[in-house]
Design an enzyme around this catalytic site. Sequence first.
Site, PDB file in Angstrom:
ATOM      1  N   SER A 123       0.850  -1.505   0.040  1.00 26.30           N
ATOM      2  CA  SER A 123      -0.114   0.153   0.200  1.00 26.30           C
ATOM      3  C   SER A 123       0.862   1.457  -0.131  1.00 26.30           C
ATOM      4  CB  SER A 123      -0.831   0.037   1.370  1.00 26.30           C
ATOM      5  OG  SER A 123       0.092   0.111   2.471  1.00 26.30           O
ATOM      6  N   HIS A 144      -3.287  -3.952  -5.180  1.00 25.96           N
ATOM      7  CA  HIS A 144      -3.505  -3.375  -3.743  1.00 25.96           C
ATOM      8  C   HIS A 144      -5.035  -3.561  -3.526  1.00 25.96           C
ATOM      9  CE1 HIS A 144      -3.742   0.181  -0.747  1.00 25.96           C
ATOM     10  NE2 HIS A 144      -3.898  -0.986  -0.150  1.00 25.96           N
ATOM     11  N   GLU A 156      -6.769  -1.603  -6.606  1.00 20.92           N
ATOM     12  CA  GLU A 156      -5.868  -0.795  -7.328  1.00 20.92           C
ATOM     13  C   GLU A 156      -4.829  -1.599  -8.203  1.00 20.92           C
ATOM     14  OE1 GLU A 156      -5.688   3.427  -4.766  1.00 20.92           O
ATOM     15  OE2 GLU A 156      -4.379   1.695  -4.111  1.00 20.92           O
ATOM     16  N   ASN A 194      -4.757   6.471  -1.243  1.00 23.34           N
ATOM     17  CA  ASN A 194      -3.859   7.154  -0.033  1.00 23.34           C
ATOM     18  C   ASN A 194      -3.142   8.240  -0.625  1.00 23.34           C
ATOM     19  OD1 ASN A 194      -4.337   5.403   1.827  1.00 23.34           O
ATOM     20  ND2 ASN A 194      -2.557   3.857   1.418  1.00 23.34           N
TER      21      ASN A 194
END
Length: 520
Positions: A123, A144, A156, A194
Site C-alpha cells: 500500500s 492493492h 488498485e 492514499n
Amino acid sequence: MTAIERSRTVAVVGAGTMGQGIAQVALLAGHPVLIYDIDATAAGAGRAAVRDRIERLTAKGRLDRAEADAAIGRIESAHELADLAGAALVIEAVVEDAGVKRALFASLEKVVAADALLATNTSSLSVTELAAGLAHPGRFLGLHFFNPAPLLPLVEVVSGFATDPAAAGRAYDTVLGWGKSPVRCADTPGFIVNRIARPFYAEAFAVYEERGADPATIDAVLRESGGFKMGPFELTDLIGQDVNEAVTRSVWESFFHSPKFTPSLAQRRLVQSGRLGRKSGHGWFPYGEAAAAAQDAPARPHTAGPRPSPAAVSVVGDLGPAAVLVDLMEEAGITVSVTETGGPYIQLPGEGQLVLADGKTSVEFADVVYFDLALDYRGATRIALSASEDTSEETLDEAIGLFQKLGKDVSVIGDVPGMIVARTVAMLIDLTADAVARGVATAEDIDTAMRLGVNYPLGPSQWHAELGQDWAYDLLHHLDERCPGGRYAPSLALYRLGYAADAEDAGGADADDAGAEDGA
C-alpha cells in the site's frame, strides 16, 4: 478478455489477515489456491481460517453446500516456495518491508513459469523499486486490495515503470472477473486512494490546529453537512494514529516534502504520547475505561442554542452550490426577495450578510457570517457558520436562527478561511485534477477509487462538475493568499480545467485575441 483461466492456480504468499482475504476471493472465484508462509504453521492456520470463513458463509445461507465443498477442496497450504511453480498468479501479502519483498520476488522468479504474473499487495512501497532487481520486471505489478478483501470491492492495479501493459491488462481482467472493481493506476506515492485522501485528514487537523473547532465538531460537520460516513478524527482513531500518520509521512517524503502533503504536528504529538486510537484506549477521543472516566464530559459537537429566525431576507446574486436555500427558506415560511445581480450573499434584516465559504475570512468585512458547503443542503442535518470577533451578535444570531428554521443543527466555528467542508472538497478536487494531468489515473477511476475505497459520497471530479469549474480554483486562490506557502496554491491542471470551461462557454477564442493583453 485476457483473464487468467479459472482452472489455473493462484498463490498467496503471507498467511495473515490480508493474505487470507485475498485467498478467499480467488478461491470463491473458482481458482485452485495455494497459501504459503515462511512459517509453515501459519500457512496451515491460514488455510484453516479460510475454510472456516467459507463454512460460516454456508451457515448464513450465502453459499450453497456443493459450492462450499468444492471451494474447500481447492485450497491447500504450500510447504516450500517451490510448491508454487504451477501458479499463474502469485500475490504477496507479507510484511511492508522493501528488502523482504524484493528477496521474496527474486526467489519466486526462479520458481514460477515464464507466463506467470507476480503481484505485490503493498500500500505504500514503490512497485517500480520492488521490481528493480528482477530479470523479467515486465510481469510484475501491484494489486492493492483493501481490508477486508472479501468485502471491499476496490483493487488498485498498479503499473510500475517496467510493467508490461499486457500484464497489467491481464491482472485487471482477472480481478474484474473475481467480482471486484479494479482501477488502473501508475506507480505514484500513495497510488490513488492514499494520495488523494490526504486532505480529508490534513484539512480537519489544520482547522483544529488553527483553533477553529474541536475534533467532535469537525467530525460532525463533515458527516452531517459534507455527507462523509465518518469524520477524520474518529476514522483515524479507528485506523490507528500511528498507521495513518505513517502513510501521510511516507507520501510527504515521497513527494520531496511538498506542502500539499505536510503532516500534522498535532497528530505527531498523539503518536508520540502513545494515544493511538481505539487500540490504545485513547486517541483524539477516549475509549473503554478512559471513555467511562470521561462520561461526565463526552465529546459532543458544538451546537448553538435556539435563536429566532428572520421573517424575511433578500438574496443577492446567484448562490451557486447553495441556490436551493432559496426554495428551503420559502418552504420554511421565510419571505425571500431575489435580486439577480450583485452578491452573491443573503442579506439579513440587521444589515449583515450570510456568505457561502469562499476562502476569505469574516474579519475582512464589515458584518459577514460565512456558512459552509453542504453535499445536499436539503438533506444536511448540520451547517457550520464562521464569524470573527467583529461580527455583530445580531447578525450571528440571525444566521443561526435562519438555518435552525430550516431544520438544521448549527455549529459556530472560528474565522477559518474555507471553513471545513469547502476547503476539504476543494483540496480533493485539486489533487485529483493534478493526478489526472500527470497520468496517475483517469478521473473516472479516481472517482471510483474514492467512493469504493474510502466511501466518499461523491468522487472529486463529480464534485468538480457539480460545484462549477471555477469554484475550487477560486476558493483555493483566496486561501493561498491568506495562508501562503504553497499548500493551497491551485495546481496548473485545475487552472487549465477552469480556463477550458470558460473558453467553451465563450464559444472559443481566436488565438490572436486570446493572449494579446495577458502576454504584454
